[in-house]
Motif scaffolding. Structure first.
Motif, PDB file in Angstrom:
ATOM      1  N   GLN A  73      53.775  42.832  38.793  1.00  0.00           N
ATOM      2  CA  GLN A  73      52.699  43.648  39.351  1.00  0.00           C
ATOM      3  C   GLN A  73      51.973  42.796  40.393  1.00  0.00           C
ATOM      4  N   GLY A  74      51.334  43.458  41.333  1.00  0.00           N
ATOM      5  CA  GLY A  74      50.598  42.735  42.371  1.00  0.00           C
ATOM      6  C   GLY A  74      49.484  41.873  41.833  1.00  0.00           C
ATOM      7  N   SER A  75      48.993  42.193  40.647  1.00  0.00           N
ATOM      8  CA  SER A  75      47.893  41.437  40.054  1.00  0.00           C
ATOM      9  C   SER A  75      48.369  40.279  39.174  1.00  0.00           C
ATOM     10  N   ASP A  76      49.688  40.134  39.001  1.00  0.00           N
ATOM     11  CA  ASP A  76      50.217  39.036  38.173  1.00  0.00           C
ATOM     12  C   ASP A  76      49.905  37.681  38.801  1.00  0.00           C
ATOM     13  N   PRO A  77      49.674  36.662  37.956  1.00  0.00           N
ATOM     14  CA  PRO A  77      49.457  35.315  38.501  1.00  0.00           C
ATOM     15  C   PRO A  77      50.682  34.885  39.325  1.00  0.00           C
ATOM     16  N   GLY A  78      50.433  34.264  40.454  1.00  0.00           N
ATOM     17  CA  GLY A  78      51.523  33.756  41.283  1.00  0.00           C
ATOM     18  C   GLY A  78      52.038  34.740  42.305  1.00  0.00           C
TER      19      GLY A  78
END
Length: 143
Positions: free
Chosen positions: A42-47
């Motif tokens: 997802q766009g909000s995932d870390p990295g």
């Protein structure tokens, strides 16, 4: 592989698909996590959304946890690394020869000077006329 050079805002991260073929030998019961692509991130995932130009101190890679390897794998890697380091410490044949027969730097070592003088002293002097190789072949053909 993820390119992060424009990942400051979503959807800046660039994903490059890569494949790996893994051959699993021996025993074991590991069951690493599996992910479905697309849909794993997802766009909000870390990295995924990150500014790598803003004094980045650490990075959390997106995706599932890395599958831990067995103790045997780590032991084999340590053994191979130790073998490689021991081979690196042993001088190669080329290095030994280079050290044994150093290039001439314009200075003659004392041992070489004495040897050259002894050879010159006992070398027989040429007598008679000097002949070219063609002249010698005409006088005494091979065969």
């Amino acid at each position: 592989m993820i390119a992060l050079h424009v990942a400051q805002t979503y959807p800046g991260a660039q994903f490059y698909v890569g494949c790996a073929q893994v051959s699993i030998t021996g025993g074991g019961s590991a069951n690493p996590p599996k992910v479905a692509l697309p849909g794993a991130y997802q766009g909000s995932d870390p990295g995924i959304t990150i500014n790598i130009y803003n004094n980045l101190q650490s990075y959390t890679a997106p995706g599932p946890a890395v599958c831990s390897a067995s103790d045997k794998l780590f032991a084999d890697a340590a053994r191979e690394e130790a073998e490689e380091q021991s081979r690196a410490k042993q001088p190669s044949r080329l290095t030994s020869l280079e050290n044994e027969h150093e290039n001439w730097d314009g200075d003659e070592r004392m041992q070489d000077a004495v040897l050259r003088m002894l050879v010159d002293k006992y070398k027989p002097l040429r007598t008679g006329s000097i002949q070219s190789a063609d002249q010698k072949l005409k006088l005494a053909p091979p065969g």
